[in-house]
Structure formats: structure tokens, C-alpha cells
Design a protein around this motif. Structure first.
Motif, mmCIF file in Angstrom:
data_model
loop_
_atom_site.group_PDB
_atom_site.id
_atom_site.type_symbol
_atom_site.label_atom_id
_atom_site.label_comp_id
_atom_site.label_asym_id
_atom_site.label_seq_id
_atom_site.Cartn_x
_atom_site.Cartn_y
_atom_site.Cartn_z
ATOM 1 N N LEU A 189 -8.604 -48.294 -19.436
ATOM 2 C CA LEU A 189 -8.984 -49.740 -19.950
ATOM 3 C C LEU A 189 -9.670 -49.435 -21.042
ATOM 4 O O LEU A 189 -10.317 -50.461 -21.756
ATOM 5 C CB LEU A 189 -9.972 -50.071 -18.540
ATOM 6 N N GLY A 190 -9.778 -48.329 -21.589
ATOM 7 C CA GLY A 190 -10.216 -48.298 -23.009
ATOM 8 C C GLY A 190 -11.842 -48.374 -23.229
ATOM 9 O O GLY A 190 -12.418 -48.745 -23.897
ATOM 10 N N ILE A 191 -12.592 -47.932 -22.123
ATOM 11 C CA ILE A 191 -14.151 -48.106 -21.863
ATOM 12 C C ILE A 191 -14.485 -46.807 -22.337
ATOM 13 O O ILE A 191 -14.216 -45.609 -22.094
ATOM 14 C CB ILE A 191 -14.446 -48.217 -20.480
ATOM 15 N N PRO A 192 -15.640 -46.825 -23.448
ATOM 16 C CA PRO A 192 -16.239 -45.413 -23.907
ATOM 17 C C PRO A 192 -17.079 -44.909 -22.761
ATOM 18 O O PRO A 192 -17.354 -45.439 -21.975
ATOM 19 C CB PRO A 192 -17.117 -45.889 -24.969
ATOM 20 N N LEU A 193 -16.788 -43.434 -22.656
ATOM 21 C CA LEU A 193 -17.383 -42.674 -21.420
ATOM 22 C C LEU A 193 -18.901 -42.300 -21.977
ATOM 23 O O LEU A 193 -18.788 -41.392 -23.086
ATOM 24 C CB LEU A 193 -16.664 -41.680 -21.120
ATOM 25 N N SER A 194 -19.915 -42.695 -21.325
ATOM 26 C CA SER A 194 -21.182 -42.161 -21.785
ATOM 27 C C SER A 194 -21.622 -40.762 -21.332
ATOM 28 O O SER A 194 -20.884 -40.101 -20.491
ATOM 29 C CB SER A 194 -22.305 -42.996 -20.856
ATOM 30 N N ARG A 195 -22.252 -40.021 -22.320
ATOM 31 C CA ARG A 195 -22.459 -38.365 -22.058
ATOM 32 C C ARG A 195 -22.958 -38.439 -20.768
ATOM 33 O O ARG A 195 -22.886 -37.286 -19.925
ATOM 34 C CB ARG A 195 -23.151 -38.063 -23.323
ATOM 35 N N TRP A 196 -24.127 -39.315 -20.384
ATOM 36 C CA TRP A 196 -24.830 -38.968 -19.322
ATOM 37 C C TRP A 196 -23.799 -39.435 -17.823
ATOM 38 O O TRP A 196 -23.794 -38.682 -16.862
ATOM 39 C CB TRP A 196 -25.869 -40.029 -19.086
ATOM 40 N N PHE A 197 -22.835 -40.241 -17.996
ATOM 41 C CA PHE A 197 -21.851 -40.440 -16.994
ATOM 42 C C PHE A 197 -21.000 -39.151 -16.748
ATOM 43 O O PHE A 197 -20.686 -38.652 -15.590
ATOM 44 C CB PHE A 197 -20.823 -41.562 -17.448
ATOM 45 N N LEU A 198 -20.593 -38.479 -17.987
ATOM 46 C CA LEU A 198 -20.000 -37.438 -17.834
ATOM 47 C C LEU A 198 -20.453 -36.165 -17.074
ATOM 48 O O LEU A 198 -20.101 -35.400 -16.248
ATOM 49 C CB LEU A 198 -19.327 -37.008 -19.183
#
Length: 329
Positions: A189-198
Motif C-alpha cells: 500500500l506504499g505505507i512508510p514502515l516505522s523503525r519502532w514497528f520493525l
């Protein structure tokens, strides 16, 4: 006289009628059922494991991008494609491990090991799915999604062939598979992935994987089959696996709390600080799952989550709190 006795007996064994116009005799015992092969292929694809592919909605849910029709359709496609890719891995893995599975007291009942699904057919269907899933992703999604799915298939095939015999790398590959599931929905979906999410999803996956291995090691520690369930289960000590899942659990909790406070501080509106409150449910959920891990009873994570009412209730509370945070109510 002998001929009259033998002929009906042969006809009965072949499932023919005993006499013209008479009732049909039952077919030969052990004959293959018409749906045995497709059902065997379905069982080999591990339908119970498909629940893990629900992680494809993780990134869009965290970003509040689940409500549009476009997102729902795209995530449905991604879920099907990831399920096809994972099923390909299971099929090829069972075909490669057929001899070892036949010697195992439980795995000998798997369709390929039991002879219900021929080994060449498992290879063929698995290869077809492995090629088709990334190709369809390139056509129906975007190039990064196809690249990630290709990387998943290649990595899992390497795991089946070699990496499951390499200490630490086997844990890393399985953990990476979960992380890729959590990433692919956001990438599609082209959503930026947060470093905290990863960090949170990556170490959360390592926590589950290490707890599963620890439980298997505890259950098989005093049995003659130690090491036969997984290639390396006899090489890890329970102390090492306990260290890994405890470390991963700690990093997961820290990562989520920092993520929630960072996002919460930047959010505007809302009756209460829902995102910060969700930390309580998240911590309770991790600690409750750790109870099963400590007992050596986390060998099947999906069973632990679905059968424990406390975990289910905690999960529902966390989902509600996080949904309120995303909606800024």
C-alpha cells in the motif's frame, strides 16, 4: 464348483456386482477415495498455519489504512499470494523430508510421508505455487511487493535445503518470515514502515519462535526422539533458548512502549491517551504468553493464543485501545 466359488469372490474384491441386476458389492478395502489426493494436498499446505498470514494487515492497521475499499482489496490479494508462497514451502519441505518424516512417530501421518500425496506431485505443486505467487504479485501489486515475496520464497527454500541445519540462522530465517508478513501489507500500500514497528514485530516474532523451540526442547529432553523433530533441536540447550526468548520479550516490550509514547505524543485529539493505555494490555499479553513459554507449553503458538481465554481477552482489549488511538476518539 470351484469356478462358481472363485469368480464371485474375485468380483467382490474388484467392487463389481455379484450377479446381473443384483446389488453392488462394496469396493476393495483400502481403495483410494476420489477426494483423497486434493485433500492430502490441502493438508500438506497447512491450513491451520494460514492464520499467521493475517500479519499482512499489521502495518496498514498501525497506520489506520484499513477502512478504504482499495486497501481491503489489495490486502486480500496480498494475503492470498503470501498463503500460496507459504504453502509452496510446506509442500516442498515435506517432499524433501519424506524419509525422515516416515521414521517420526507423529510426522509419519503427514500426507506425503503416508503416501497419500506422491513426492513428485508435492514437488510439482510446490514449485508451481512458488513461481506463481511472486509473478502474480508483480502483476497485481507493485515491484517491491513482488521482490519481498520472491525473497521470502528464496529464503525459505534455502532454509529447507540447508539453513535449518545451521545454528542461530534457523531461528533468524523463521523470524524473518514473520517480519516479512508484517511488512508486506505496508509495502503493497506504499505505507512508510516505522523503525519502532520493525523492532517490535521483529523481536516479537523472535520471542514466539524461540519460545516454541524452547518448549520443544523441554518436551523432548528426556525422550529417545530428541533431535528428530527438528534438525537442530538437540544442538540447542534449554538455557540458551530461554535466554533468547527472554531477551526478545524484553526488547519487544521496550520497543512497543517507546513506539506508543512517541506516536502518542505526536497525536492530536482523543478523549484519553489510548495509545499509551494500550501499553498495559500489550505488556499483560506478553507476560501471560511468557507463562506458557516458561512451562514449555508454547510449542504450538496458534493453540496457545486461540485456546487461552485470558490471552484472547487481552488481545481484544489491546485491539480496542489501539483502534481508538488510530481513530483519535
Amino acid at each position: 464348483m470351484a469356478d462358481r466359488t472363485v469368480i464371485p469372490l474375485l468380483e467382490k474384491q474388484r467392487g463389481r456386482r455379484a450377479a446381473p441386476g443384483g446389488p453392488a458389492l462394496p469396493p476393495q478395502r483400502g481403495a483410494r477415495r476420489p477426494l483423497a489426493l486434493p485433500l492430502g494436498l490441502l493438508r500438506t499446505a497447512r491450513p491451520r498455519q494460514w492464520i499467521k498470514n493475517g500479519l499482512v494487515v499489521a502495518a496498514p492497521a498501525a497506520a489506520g489504512e484499513l477502512l478504504s475499499a482499495r486497501s481491503a482489496i489489495q490486502l486480500g490479494i496480498v494475503f492470498v499470494l503470501f498463503t500460496a508462497a507459504a504453502s509452496a514451502v510446506y509442500l516442498i519441505n515435506d517432499a524433501l523430508d519424506v524419509e525422515a518424516d516416515r521414521a517420526h512417530p507423529a510426522k509419519c501421518r503427514r500426507p506425503v510421508a503416508a503416501g497419500q500425496v506422491p513426492v513428485p506431485l508435492a514437488h510439482a505443486v510446490g514449485t508451481l505455487l512458488a513461481v506463481s505467487a511472486p509473478t502474480a504479485a508483480a502483476l497485481l501489486c507493485n515491484p517491491p511487493t513482488a521482490a519481498l515475496l520472491t525473497g521470502y520464497v528464496v529464503m525459505q527454500m534455502a532454509y529447507c535445503l540447508r539453513l535449518k541445519h545451521v545454528l542461530v540462522l534457523d531461528l533468524t530465517v523463521v523470524t524473518s518470515g514473520f517480519l516479512m508478513r508484517a511488512m508486506i501489507g505496508g509495502i503493497a500500500l506504499g505505507i512508510p514502515l516505522s523503525r519502532w514497528f520493525l523492532i517490535t514485530t521483529g523481536f516479537g516474532a523472535l520471542f514466539m519462535v524461540a519460545a516454541k523451540r524452547y518448549s520443544e526442547a523441554v518436551q523432548l529432553a528426556d525422550t529417545p526422539h530428541r533431535g528428530s523433530t527438528r534438525a537442530l533441536i538437540g544442538e540447542y540447550t534449554t538455557g540458551y533458548l530461554r535466554f533468547v526468548w527472554q531477551l526478545a520479550a524484553g526488547v519487544t516490550l521496550l520497543g512497543y512502549c517507546l513506539w506508543a509514547m512517541e506516536r502518542g505524543g505526536a497525536a492530536h485529539g482523543g478523549l484519553l491517551p489510548w495509545r499509551e493505555l494500550s501499553m498495559i494490555a500489550y505488556i499483560v499479553g506478553i507476560l501471560r504468553y511468557a507463562v506458557f513459554a516458561d512451562r514449555g507449553a508454547a510449542g504450538a503458538p496458534e493453540d496457545v493464543v486461540l485456546r487461552d481465554r485470558g490471552l484472547l481477552l487481552t488481545g481484544l482489549v489491546w485491539t480496542a485501545l489501539y483502534a481508538l488511538a488510530v481513530a483519535e476518539l
